[in-house]
Design a protein around this motif. Structure first.
Motif, PDB file in Angstrom:
ATOM      1  N   ILE A   8       0.824  -1.206   0.000  1.00 40.48           N
ATOM      2  CA  ILE A   8       0.000   0.000   0.000  1.00 40.48           C
ATOM      3  C   ILE A   8       0.859   1.258   0.000  1.00 40.48           C
ATOM      4  O   ILE A   8       0.563   2.229  -0.689  1.00 40.48           O
ATOM      5  CB  ILE A   8      -0.925  -0.005   1.218  1.00 40.48           C
ATOM      6  CG1 ILE A   8      -1.926  -1.147   1.089  1.00 40.48           C
ATOM      7  CG2 ILE A   8      -1.646   1.334   1.358  1.00 40.48           C
ATOM      8  CD1 ILE A   8      -2.803  -1.307   2.312  1.00 40.48           C
ATOM      9  N   TYR A  87       1.635   2.263 -10.055  1.00 40.35           N
ATOM     10  CA  TYR A  87       0.686   1.199 -10.369  1.00 40.35           C
ATOM     11  C   TYR A  87       1.325   0.158 -11.285  1.00 40.35           C
ATOM     12  O   TYR A  87       2.033   0.484 -12.240  1.00 40.35           O
ATOM     13  CB  TYR A  87      -0.536   1.757 -11.091  1.00 40.35           C
ATOM     14  CG  TYR A  87      -1.410   2.649 -10.268  1.00 40.35           C
ATOM     15  CD1 TYR A  87      -1.311   4.028 -10.374  1.00 40.35           C
ATOM     16  CD2 TYR A  87      -2.344   2.120  -9.377  1.00 40.35           C
ATOM     17  CE1 TYR A  87      -2.117   4.862  -9.618  1.00 40.35           C
ATOM     18  CE2 TYR A  87      -3.156   2.942  -8.627  1.00 40.35           C
ATOM     19  CZ  TYR A  87      -3.034   4.316  -8.748  1.00 40.35           C
ATOM     20  OH  TYR A  87      -3.838   5.129  -8.004  1.00 40.35           O
ATOM     21  N   SER A 103      -3.580  -2.069  -7.017  1.00 37.23           N
ATOM     22  CA  SER A 103      -4.030  -1.171  -5.950  1.00 37.23           C
ATOM     23  C   SER A 103      -3.136   0.051  -5.811  1.00 37.23           C
ATOM     24  O   SER A 103      -3.529   1.054  -5.233  1.00 37.23           O
ATOM     25  CB  SER A 103      -4.082  -1.915  -4.629  1.00 37.23           C
ATOM     26  OG  SER A 103      -2.824  -2.520  -4.353  1.00 37.23           O
TER      27      SER A 103
ATOM     28  N   GLN B  37     -11.801   6.904 -11.521  1.00 32.64           N
ATOM     29  CA  GLN B  37     -10.866   6.766 -10.400  1.00 32.64           C
ATOM     30  C   GLN B  37     -11.460   7.406  -9.158  1.00 32.64           C
ATOM     31  O   GLN B  37     -11.674   8.630  -9.115  1.00 32.64           O
ATOM     32  CB  GLN B  37      -9.506   7.384 -10.719  1.00 32.64           C
ATOM     33  CG  GLN B  37      -8.478   7.132  -9.623  1.00 32.64           C
ATOM     34  CD  GLN B  37      -7.072   7.537 -10.023  1.00 32.64           C
ATOM     35  OE1 GLN B  37      -6.871   8.409 -10.851  1.00 32.64           O
ATOM     36  NE2 GLN B  37      -6.076   6.885  -9.417  1.00 32.64           N
ATOM     37  N   ASN B  38     -11.714   6.577  -8.159  1.00 31.19           N
ATOM     38  CA  ASN B  38     -12.159   7.074  -6.865  1.00 31.19           C
ATOM     39  C   ASN B  38     -10.949   7.439  -6.019  1.00 31.19           C
ATOM     40  O   ASN B  38      -9.849   6.931  -6.220  1.00 31.19           O
ATOM     41  CB  ASN B  38     -13.003   6.020  -6.150  1.00 31.19           C
ATOM     42  CG  ASN B  38     -14.355   5.843  -6.796  1.00 31.19           C
ATOM     43  OD1 ASN B  38     -15.106   6.794  -6.964  1.00 31.19           O
ATOM     44  ND2 ASN B  38     -14.686   4.624  -7.175  1.00 31.19           N
ATOM     45  N   GLN B  41      -7.828   5.164  -4.860  1.00 29.98           N
ATOM     46  CA  GLN B  41      -7.866   3.893  -5.579  1.00 29.98           C
ATOM     47  C   GLN B  41      -7.293   4.033  -6.974  1.00 29.98           C
ATOM     48  O   GLN B  41      -7.118   5.137  -7.480  1.00 29.98           O
ATOM     49  CB  GLN B  41      -9.311   3.384  -5.661  1.00 29.98           C
ATOM     50  CG  GLN B  41      -9.953   3.157  -4.291  1.00 29.98           C
ATOM     51  CD  GLN B  41     -11.360   2.623  -4.418  1.00 29.98           C
ATOM     52  OE1 GLN B  41     -11.726   2.009  -5.420  1.00 29.98           O
ATOM     53  NE2 GLN B  41     -12.156   2.837  -3.394  1.00 29.98           N
ATOM     54  N   GLY B  42      -6.997   2.896  -7.588  1.00 32.51           N
ATOM     55  CA  GLY B  42      -6.493   2.905  -8.947  1.00 32.51           C
ATOM     56  C   GLY B  42      -7.610   3.112  -9.954  1.00 32.51           C
ATOM     57  O   GLY B  42      -8.782   2.932  -9.639  1.00 32.51           O
ATOM     58  N   GLU B  44     -10.260   2.454 -12.819  1.00 34.82           N
ATOM     59  CA  GLU B  44     -11.058   1.290 -13.208  1.00 34.82           C
ATOM     60  C   GLU B  44     -11.627   1.529 -14.590  1.00 34.82           C
ATOM     61  O   GLU B  44     -12.239   2.562 -14.848  1.00 34.82           O
ATOM     62  CB  GLU B  44     -12.202   1.083 -12.217  1.00 34.82           C
ATOM     63  CG  GLU B  44     -11.776   0.883 -10.780  1.00 34.82           C
ATOM     64  CD  GLU B  44     -12.957   0.894  -9.823  1.00 34.82           C
ATOM     65  OE1 GLU B  44     -12.798   1.313  -8.684  1.00 34.82           O
ATOM     66  OE2 GLU B  44     -14.057   0.474 -10.242  1.00 34.82           O
TER      67      GLU B  44
END
Lengths: 111, 119
Positions: A8, A87, A103, B37-38, B41-42, B44
């Motif tokens: 993370i 990423y 993630s 993208q939220n 987070q990554g 989507e």
């Protein structure tokens, strides 16, 4: 459904080498592994891409073991400007396959 | 070479209102992607186009979301009506290849995104 797993977050200091590992156990034979970097309020930016063994460019190196179930992004001598989210991207899913980012790893570089 | 252009950069609307986002990909890029993208987070994937054809829209909520890519160049993503949970950054990306995934020709180039806030 393929899935990638990354730490993370990571902390480092300027001038150090940083290694970020991504697990992708279900990667397909023909798939490549791609890493992106994202700064706040910006879209992700391509860093490096590889298929096997080692790839190096002016920004980073990418190490991929023979089984290709993981990969390691190596950033040599990081600076404050390397603080970002990193990423790992591989092909995911079956049938109509979707593109799925991992993630993400939040790297914080301190002076 | 100009990058991926998106507009607007920011949009604030009230729930139940419609909203549209526009994307101009890098010239000559066949494949266009819309991501959501939220925060924290990554990205989507919502939809992927190869030229003017939507080849992967399995993750697009079709009850309220729609997209089009006229003449295989610019693209528009629409939400109608918007809900509170739609607040996010909507990213557009393009790539030169027409592969189905992360082949060496599928490096994706992202725009700056549109930050949507639904009140």
């Amino acid at each position: 459904l393929a899935k990638t797993t990354q730490p993370i977050s990571m902390d480092s200091y300027e001038g150090q080498e940083v290694n970020i590992t991504c697990s992708h156990n279900n990667i397909a034979t023909n798939d490549y592994i791609t890493w992106y970097q994202q700064f706040p309020s910006q879209g992700p930016r391509f860093i490096i891409q590889g298929y096997k063994t080692k790839v190096t460019n002016e920004v980073a190196s990418l190490f991929i073991p023979a089984d290709r179930k993981s990969s390691t992004l190596s950033l040599p001598r990081v600076s404050l400007s390397d603080t970002a989210v990193y990423y790992c991207l591989t092909l995911a899913g079956t049938g109509r396959r979707a593109l799925t980012f991992g993630s993400g790893t939040r790297l914080q570089v301190q002076p | 070479e100009a990058g991926v252009v998106q507009s607007p950069r920011y949009k604030i609307i009230e729930k139940k209102q419609p909203v549209a986002f526009w994307c101009n990909p890098i010239s000559g890029h066949n494949t266009l992607y819309w991501y959501l993208q939220n925060l924290g987070q990554g990205p989507e994937l919502l939809i992927r186009y190869e030229n003017e054809e939507a080849v992967d829209d399995s993750q697009l909520p079709k009850d309220r979301f729609s997209a089009e890519r006229l003449k295989g160049v610019d693209s528009t993503l629409k939400i109608q009506p918007a809900e509170l949970g739609d607040s996010a950054v909507y990213l557009c990306a393009s790539s030169p290849g027409t592969g189905t995934g992360t082949s060496s020709t599928d490096t994706q180039y992202f725009g700056p995104g549109t930050r949507l806030t639904v009140l």
